[in-house]
Design an enzyme around this catalytic site. Structure first.
Site, PDB file in Angstrom:
ATOM      1  N   VAL A  17       1.742  13.832  17.048  1.00 23.97           N
ATOM      2  CA  VAL A  17       2.432  12.555  16.827  1.00 23.97           C
ATOM      3  C   VAL A  17       3.282  12.173  18.026  1.00 23.97           C
ATOM      4  CG1 VAL A  17       4.026  11.300  15.345  1.00 23.97           C
ATOM      5  CG2 VAL A  17       2.429  12.938  14.344  1.00 23.97           C
ATOM      6  N   LYS A  41       9.963  23.139  22.350  1.00 19.89           N
ATOM      7  CA  LYS A  41      10.284  24.556  22.159  1.00 19.89           C
ATOM      8  C   LYS A  41       9.704  25.421  23.272  1.00 19.89           C
ATOM      9  CE  LYS A  41       9.991  26.446  18.116  1.00 19.89           C
ATOM     10  NZ  LYS A  41       9.487  26.867  16.780  1.00 19.89           N
ATOM     11  N   LYS A  99       8.528  14.692   6.316  1.00 24.01           N
ATOM     12  CA  LYS A  99       8.585  14.444   4.872  1.00 24.01           C
ATOM     13  C   LYS A  99       9.303  15.538   4.098  1.00 24.01           C
ATOM     14  CE  LYS A  99       4.330  14.709   5.891  1.00 24.01           C
ATOM     15  NZ  LYS A  99       3.660  14.924   7.181  1.00 24.01           N
ATOM     16  N   GLU A 123       9.053   5.554   7.817  1.00 34.76           N
ATOM     17  CA  GLU A 123       7.769   5.089   7.292  1.00 34.76           C
ATOM     18  C   GLU A 123       6.647   6.076   7.600  1.00 34.76           C
ATOM     19  OE1 GLU A 123       6.020   3.087   4.872  1.00 34.76           O
ATOM     20  OE2 GLU A 123       7.364   1.560   5.712  1.00 34.76           O
ATOM     21  N   GLU A 184      -4.468  22.590   8.353  1.00 34.29           N
ATOM     22  CA  GLU A 184      -3.902  23.643   9.188  1.00 34.29           C
ATOM     23  C   GLU A 184      -4.607  24.969   8.930  1.00 34.29           C
ATOM     24  OE1 GLU A 184      -1.649  23.049  11.440  1.00 34.29           O
ATOM     25  OE2 GLU A 184      -1.187  20.985  10.860  1.00 34.29           O
ATOM     26  N   LYS A 199       6.376  13.831  -0.223  1.00 37.17           N
ATOM     27  CA  LYS A 199       6.302  12.390   0.017  1.00 37.17           C
ATOM     28  C   LYS A 199       6.657  11.605  -1.246  1.00 37.17           C
ATOM     29  CE  LYS A 199       2.610  12.924   3.438  1.00 37.17           C
ATOM     30  NZ  LYS A 199       1.166  12.748   3.729  1.00 37.17           N
TER      31      LYS A 199
END
Length: 419
Positions: A17, A41, A99, A123, A184, A199
């Site tokens: 993202v 990190k 979230k 959002e 994942e 969420k």
């Protein structure tokens, strides 16, 4: 802030993202938003941006007076909360995509927004590219919002799509999702419903003014969905989706849950395939509206962050109208659900807990039944998640107490017994 003011961004996280936002901002110069510094990190990891942009010291961003917006897109809940709370106290607006952090710390975040007067927008944390929060905030009045149901997790929707369309078993579909980057390596958060219920916790706040920790909401994932369940659904002309649902009952209280559900082919959510999300909102006079879009991925999520950044130019804040300006709604567990349950051995199924059982079938590989259970049974017990048991809600699964009584009365009348 005004729409003329430059947005100087401090970005936490440069994964899928974060890098997506970096690229999107380069293509939208009209926004007048620039990433000043990125906190990461691992400084040794190769990244597609100048080395001078990165730091491992979070205070470089949080204490820089020139930075007026913090964008937080990291995976860890508690560090994210520390970043967001410090930024708000330091007079910076915040955009977040975390979230789990928002769901677990919503009361504190609400208090911080009131205390500091700063804006926190998120959002991207809900359904990525779908602008559901802003619509719930601005468009749907509290008294007219009858219900909302949604597919809010792209990973589980991808797996279920492959089970239905390509006839894969659960493990094969999960492996494919992992190979394509939709799940994942440890898929528990998605597959077992934790991501979806996180969420749903804050979407309930924007829809109904309800504040509830996700641990207290009724939920499960798709981890126990069996190939036979998909076969039964197909025989009925239906699909199975992981659905988050909230509905206002006749007593004014709200029923809410996140559980797999049979979806008829003509339902809006039946059209939501693969990694896409979908939201159906039902209101008093507008009937149903359907929102559809990608629920994951670099650019879809970055587009939601970009929309929040754009809103900050106009000093936009969530007003939490359903919470502060209306009488907030109240969750209730006093209702019933019509459920399909498949299993291997009757001894694991407490038949006495069902209000009634409408049908049951014994197939070679598994048995299944359809019946009505009180929600409190599902909240208090876990038999429906263990011993290879699978539970899926039927279409329109909610039965209110008054309907139970009417049905019982009718069945007794038909049997010739006085009520």
């Amino acid at each position: 802030m005004t729409h003329h003011k430059q947005l100087n961004i401090g970005l936490f996280g440069f994964g899928v993202v974060g890098e997506g936002l970096y690229k999107v901002l380069q293509k939208t110069p009209s926004l007048s938003a620039t990433i000043q510094k990125v906190c990461i990190k691992d400084p040794s990891k190769k990244r597609n941006a100048p080395d001078a942009l990165f730091t491992t010291d979070k205070d470089e961003l949080l204490n820089d007076e020139n930075i007026n917006v913090i964008v937080e897109v990291i995976n860890e809940s508690e560090p994210a909360f520390e970043i967001v709370s410090t930024a708000l106290r330091n007079g910076k607006a915040v955009v977040s995509a975390s979230k789990k952090m928002i769901a677990e710390h919503l009361p504190e975040l609400l208090a911080l927004q009131q205390e500091t007067g700063q804006s926190l927008l998120y959002e991207a944390a809900a359904c990525a590219s779908i602008p559901v929060i802003r619509n719930l905030e601005e468009y749907y009045d509290n008294d007219l919002l009858h219900g909302i149901k949604a597919i809010v997790n792209g990973s589980t929707n991808f797996i279920l799509t492959k089970m239905f369309e390509d006839k894969l078993d659960f493990q094969s579909a999960l492996l494919l999702a992992q190979q394509l980057g939709f799940a994942e390596s440890d898929p528990k958060l998605d597959v077992e419903g934790y991501d979806a219920v996180n969420k749903w916790a804050f979407l309930l706040t924007h829809a109904y003014g309800i504040i509830e920790h996700p641990d207290n909401l009724l939920f499960t994932g798709i981890q126990n969905i069996h190939a036979m369940d998909a076969k039964v659904a197909a025989e009925k002309g239906q699909q199975i989706k992981l659905v988050a649902q909230a509905q206002k009952l006749s007593n004014g209280k709200v029923a809410s849950f996140v559980i797999p559900q049979f979806i008829p082919q003509d339902d809006h959510l039946a059209f939501v395939k693969n990694e896409y999300n979908g939201v159906v909102i039902e209101s008093g006079f507008a009937d149903k509206q359907f929102f559809y879009g990608k629920g994951a991925g670099s650019f879809p999520t970055a587009s939601a962050v970009l929309s929040d950044l754009s809103a900050l130019r106009y000093d936009y804040k969530y007003e939490y109208k359903k919470l502060y300006h209306h009488q907030p709604n109240v969750l209730t567990n006093d209702f019933y659900l019509r459920v399909y349950v498949s299993f291997t051995d009757w001894k694991f199924i407490p038949r006495e807990k069902f209000e009634w059982i409408e049908e049951w079938h014994a197939r070679e590989e598994r048995k299944y039944l359809v019946g009505v259970l009180p929600v409190k049974e599902l909240l208090e017990k876990d038999w429906w998640k263990t011993n290879n048991t699978s539970l899926v809600l039927t279409p329109d699964p909610i039965i209110e107490d008054i309907a139970i009584q009417q049905l019982k009365k009718k069945s007794l009348e038909l049997a010739g017994v006085a009520f």
